[in-house]
Design a protein around this motif. Structure first.
Motif, PDB file in Angstrom:
ATOM      1  N   VAL A  14       0.842  -1.197   0.000  1.00 56.71           N
ATOM      2  CA  VAL A  14       0.000   0.000   0.000  1.00 56.71           C
ATOM      3  C   VAL A  14       0.873   1.241   0.000  1.00 56.71           C
ATOM      4  O   VAL A  14       1.801   1.357   0.800  1.00 56.71           O
ATOM      5  CB  VAL A  14      -0.942  -0.021   1.227  1.00 56.71           C
ATOM      6  CG1 VAL A  14      -1.685   1.286   1.373  1.00 56.71           C
ATOM      7  CG2 VAL A  14      -1.915  -1.189   1.122  1.00 56.71           C
ATOM      8  N   LEU A  71      -9.246  -1.877  -0.526  1.00 54.28           N
ATOM      9  CA  LEU A  71      -8.019  -1.746  -1.319  1.00 54.28           C
ATOM     10  C   LEU A  71      -8.384  -1.114  -2.648  1.00 54.28           C
ATOM     11  O   LEU A  71      -9.080  -1.724  -3.466  1.00 54.28           O
ATOM     12  CB  LEU A  71      -7.375  -3.120  -1.527  1.00 54.28           C
ATOM     13  CG  LEU A  71      -6.029  -3.126  -2.233  1.00 54.28           C
ATOM     14  CD1 LEU A  71      -4.958  -2.451  -1.367  1.00 54.28           C
ATOM     15  CD2 LEU A  71      -5.605  -4.546  -2.574  1.00 54.28           C
ATOM     16  N   GLY A 100      -6.591   1.293   1.680  1.00 50.98           N
ATOM     17  CA  GLY A 100      -5.238   1.477   1.185  1.00 50.98           C
ATOM     18  C   GLY A 100      -5.232   1.622  -0.325  1.00 50.98           C
ATOM     19  O   GLY A 100      -6.083   1.056  -1.018  1.00 50.98           O
TER      20      GLY A 100
END
Length: 182
Positions: A14, A71, A100
């Protein structure tokens, strides 16, 4: 008996985090069940189906130790989906779980975590058990009942202590399990 075919979940790569004060790692979350959902802010299925499902998961399992992680996995329209745009998107859609930005490495248009997990696109989800292994992975949006059942089963699974993980006795022999004396 341990699952011999269990695959350890690869660590997240990330570049930037939102909705968390400190960066998250799978290693740091070991012992908790993790629901990782991969999305893009310009993905129609993500906006209309996946993110609302994530909100339902957060409401239903908010009293447990389930860790939901978003994500943002950009593999197309890179110029339009910057972290600045994502920050506005997170605010407008009132997303509260940690999110992230999947890291790019200049080697591919496909971000690092997406490649590590072999994700085919967005939305995708990965359910990770308390031991850090992948319990289930899906491309697209699955039925709420199926997702909820998988999460509930993962949360209900016993937390193994260090002796069990190392192959110690679990109190079972000859097809019977006894209550340990303590």
């Amino acid at each position: 008996m341990p699952n011999e075919t269990a695959i350890a979940a690869p660590e997240l790569a990330v570049s930037q985090w939102f909705n968390t004060r400190t960066p998250l790692t799978l290693e740091g979350l070991r012992g908790r069940v993790i629901y990782l959902h991969s999305f893009q802010l310009l993905c129609p299925g993500c906006v209309s189906e996946s993110l609302p499902q994530v909100r339902r998961i957060e409401r239903l399992f908010g009293h447990t130790d389930l860790q939901v992680i978003g994500l943002h996995t950009v593999f197309e329209h890179h110029e339009a989906m910057t972290p600045v745009t994502l920050k506005a998107f997170i605010h407008e859609y009132r997303l509260t779980s940690p999110i992230g930005v999947d890291q790019t490495d200049g080697q591919s248009d496909i971000p690092v975590t997406m490649r590590r997990y072999g994700l085919r696109g967005t939305p995708s989800s990965v359910l990770i058990g308390r031991d850090g292994t992948i319990l289930h992975q899906a491309f697209g949006v699955e039925d709420d009942m199926a997702v909820g059942a998988r999460i509930a089963m993962a949360l209900a699974a016993p937390v193994k202590d260090a002796g069990e993980r190392a192959g110690g006795s679990d109190g079972c022999a000859d097809g019977r399990c006894g209550v340990s004396e303590r």
